[in-house]
Design a protein around this motif. Structure first.
Motif: not given
Length: 812
Positions: A708, A788, A810
């Motif tokens: 992320s 993503e 993500h």
């Protein structure tokens, strides 16, 4: 002390200029006296060379002390051009007339100062500086009219010192900044240590070599009184027919960026204090290496998001390294001339990349607008557009004063604001101050003895050794044994020039008249290297010349091959670059191809191919005919021994392909990061290569399977050397986003690499950091986007020991 017109020493005292702090005190340094050997004479009359195309060989050599040390400076911190001028530079700028300012923006060729006898024409030089007030000189290896075939650092230093003496006593009385193509070390100075071509440096996957090439090249360049290296190339290899692929660092934007960054650091370092450094000049901004048809200077058509995604990052890394100067691209990008482009040279280069330094054109590009491309009406129109639309500071005009005169006329006519001229001249003067030219414009004689030092040669040999790429090795044909009966075939086996390529001693390499004689004692052939390693003269038949056409012994090769255990064919091409190096196909000459096929079909002897090439030529059936294939590229004059050492098992190869090697012409524009649904089926893939050892890899471990923004992960793999050789092992980490909404992702994308020596029977763990931000891309709105999706992390893609781990990317 021996004198000639070339080395006539001026006795004019240093001149102080009023209204300038920089020049008021005069030049503290005096022109050094460097003894040189003069030209031949008969009865006191200077003789022309016996054969002018060959010219006279410079008999001088530098002392080449075995070892040396240089002052140490901190190169970790950013040192680059500032946005603001120093106060003394500003004062000097304000003291200059319009004519003196325009002269600073003009760069002329060295041949402007050469007389009909090939020696320096003092009168011509005095007139040019008095009337044109030129600010810069360029030395190119064209050598049409000069006396010496290549200058020793002593001779070169005397030449540059003489010109500087004239420059500071005539016209604007400001020292010139002298530029030269230091591409692979100081390749245009006799005795200077030449390194492998940049494409070979990329194959090492070790940026240390790019740094060393820059550091030694800078020192040797500075020894001759030159201050500005037109290097490195940050262009990436986008078309395999392109004649200058050997000058860049491969097809990958990340690999190229890391090599460029470290090469700039080596060339330039703390150039504002370290007088063994030069100003680096990253080139060619931008798109030069993406010609639509593979020909030099063909139109470049690159979607803007692709340009930002792949072409810009290496140039950005040069800015990160503090590069002092840029060179703009020949020709056009998307049908607009680069030099006339506000979008490219102001918005992109200055505003987005934040470059504050000096921008110079490539050769004669201002004139090319009106006399070649038809993008301007005349010289004044071309000059006007380049000044108003772009951010050009200096024109490499070569042999005329049109740019400076046009600038003067435009300002006087009110068509160009003097502030625009001041902007460019200020950058040029600041660069000269940063390089120390107002303190001492002359060469440093103490550096001359270090040129060609064994300390430097060792580094060149190490780089050559690590750049050799073993691509195939069936039945362990390699390494060769000293007891093997080996037949070597091909002109490149016994030629320094053919394994070095262009930008060595001259622009296009040595001439047909000079051959290897011009290298003097500075290098060795592969033939000499084999003799050095084995202790005996190798069995060698030329067979075909460097162009691949039949030559001495062609009809004897098959018979000799039947009596050998192994045949090693050298497949090469004639050294060339730029338009002279244009080709229409990647297919090799028929004679060369047919001879290898004949040995394969008419004998049982094992075949080894050594590819000594500027670019990848189609091998076709020879890929299956050969038991072993090694891509040696253009490893340079000091590669004969390293190549022999690797061939005979004194070391294990460790290079990896820095570009995709195509099978046929249609694959010439294909890169490994092509969209993942496209065909990617080259002869040899980017990153492919192996050593003699069996290297096994553990499974890839990740610190998290979720990636992320703002939360990087660690990725590790352990390599084990199960062989008997010490292995310098590169590990390449790639990513593939398996699904990316709306925008197709690449087959693979290189994210990191590292290289370490692994002793036999031992292991080494390689750990990398991967961020979500690296996985972003430029979308059609020119924004950096993140989508993503599942991602594969692959270690050593395209090799048999590749390992894969899966994570999820993500967006937030």
């Amino acid at each position: 002390m021996k004198y000639s017109r070339l080395f006539y020493f001026l006795t004019t005292a240093s001149v102080a200029i009023v209204n300038s702090q920089l020049l008021n005190s005069g030049y503290s340094a005096q022109q050094p006296v460097i003894d040189v050997i003069g030209v031949k004479k008969q009865n006191g009359v200077v003789c022309l060379p016996d054969f002018f195309p060959l010219k006279d060989y410079d008999p001088m050599r530098p002392a080449s002390v075995p070892t040396y040390s240089l002052p140490k400076y901190d190169e970790e911190n950013f040192t680059g051009p500032n946005a603001e001028l120093d106060s003394d530079v500003l004062a000097l700028l304000n003291s200059l007339t319009l004519e003196e300012k325009a002269g600073q923006m003009n760069q002329v060729h060295i041949d402007m100062f050469i007389g009909c006898d090939g020696l320096i024409n003092i009168t011509a030089a005095e007139i040019i500086f008095e009337e044109w007030k030129v600010g810069s000189v360029i030395e190119l290896a064209l050598d049409q009219i000069r006396r010496w075939n290549i200058n020793s650092p002593q001779r070169f230093a005397n030449f540059t010192n003489t010109i500087q003496s004239i420059a500071i006593s005539r016209g604007s009385r400001i020292p010139v900044i002298w530029g030269i193509d230091t591409i692979r070390g100081a390749n245009l100075i006799k005795g200077a240590t030449m390194f492998p071509a940049p494409i070979n440096m990329a194959a090492t996957f070790d940026p240390t070599h790019a740094y060393n090439m820059g550091r030694i090249g800078a020192k040797d360049t500075r020894s001759a009184g030159l201050h500005w290296a037109f290097s490195p190339l940050a262009d990436i290899s986008r078309h395999k027919m392109f004649s200058r692929n050997f000058e860049n660092f491969g097809e990958d934007t990340y690999l190229s960026g890391e090599m460029v960054y470290h090469n700039v650091k080596g060339l330039q370092g703390d150039y504002k204090n370290d007088r063994t450094k030069v100003a680096a000049c990253v080139k060619h901004f931008i798109g030069y290496s993406s010609p639509k048809n593979g020909q030099d200077r063909d139109n470049v058509e690159v979607p803007w998001n692709i340009l930002l995604e792949y072409l810009i990052p290496p140039f950005k890394r040069a800015v990160d390294a503090g590069v002092a100067t840029f060179m703009e691209n020949y020709g056009q990008v998307n049908h607009q001339s680069t030099i006339l482009s506000k979008k490219l040279l102001n918005e992109l280069l200055r505003d987005q990349l934040g470059f504050n330094g000096t921008l110079v054109t490539d050769f004669a590009e201002v004139n090319n607008q009106w006399n070649w491309y038809n993008t301007a009406f005349d010289a004044e129109d071309s000059t006007k557009i380049s000044l108003l639309n772009g951010s050009l500071d200096m024109a490499m005009t070569a042999s005329d004063n049109l740019y400076a005169n046009s600038t003067i006329n435009l300002v006087k006519a009110g068509l160009v604001d003097i502030k625009r001229v001041d902007q460019s001249v200020g950058r040029i003067l600041q660069l000269k101050k940063d390089l120390g030219l107002f303190q001492n414009p002359y060469a440093d004689p103490s550096l001359i003895d270090t040129v060609g030092s064994n300390q430097d040669v060792v580094l060149s040999r190490n780089a050559a050794r690590e750049s050799l790429i073993l691509l195939k090795n069936e039945k362990r044909v390699l390494p060769l044994a000293t007891t093997d009966k080996v037949l070597f075939v091909g002109a490149a086996f016994d030629s320094i020039n053919d394994i070095t390529g262009a930008w060595s001693v001259h622009w296009q390499g040595a001439t047909e008249y000079e051959g290897d004689n011009i290298y003097d004692i500075y290098g060795e052939t592969i033939r000499a290297g084999v003799k050095n390693v084995t202790g005996s003269e190798p069995n060698y038949i030329i067979g075909y010349n460097i162009t691949g056409n039949r030559s001495v012994g062609y009809d004897d090769v098959v018979k000799a091959a039947r009596m050998a255990d192994k045949v090693v064919f050298l497949l090469g091409e004639k050294p060339s670059t730029e338009g002279i190096g244009n080709i229409k196909t990647l297919r090799m000459a028929k004679d060369q191809y047919n001879l290898v096929r004949s040995v394969s079909q008419q004998t049982e002897t094992s075949i080894v191919l050594l590819l000594a090439q500027n670019r990848p030529f189609s091998l076709e059936e020879l890929v299956t005919d050969a038991s072993a294939i090694m891509n040696i590229g253009l490893p340079g004059p000091y590669s004969g021994i390293p190549i022999a050492e690797v061939l005979y098992g004194k070391a294990s190869p460790s290079g990896r392909q820095p570009y995709s090697y195509p099978k046929l012409d249609y694959q010439a524009p294909v890169t490994y990061y092509t969209p993942q649904w496209n065909e990617y089926d080259p002869e040899f893939a980017f990153g492919q290569g192996m050593g003699y050892n069996n290297i096994t890899y553990s499974e890839v471990t990740v610190s998290s399977t979720d990636l992320s923004p703002g939360k990087p992960i660690k990725v590790s793999v352990t390599a084990t050397n199960n062989g008997i050789w010490e292995q310098n092992e590169p590990v390449l980490m790639f990513t593939t986003q398996l699904v990316r909404r709306s925008y197709v992702s690449e087959h693979y994308r290189l994210r990191a690499f590292d290289k370490h020596v692994i002793a036999p029977g031992t292991s080494k763990t390689f750990t990398f950091t991967l961020t979500a931000e690296e996985m972003s891309f430029i979308d059609l709105d020119m924004n950096r986007a993140l989508a993503e999706g599942p991602v594969n992390i692959t270690m050593n893609a395209f090799n048999e020991n590749a390992k894969i781990a899966s994570i999820y990317l993500h967006e937030k």
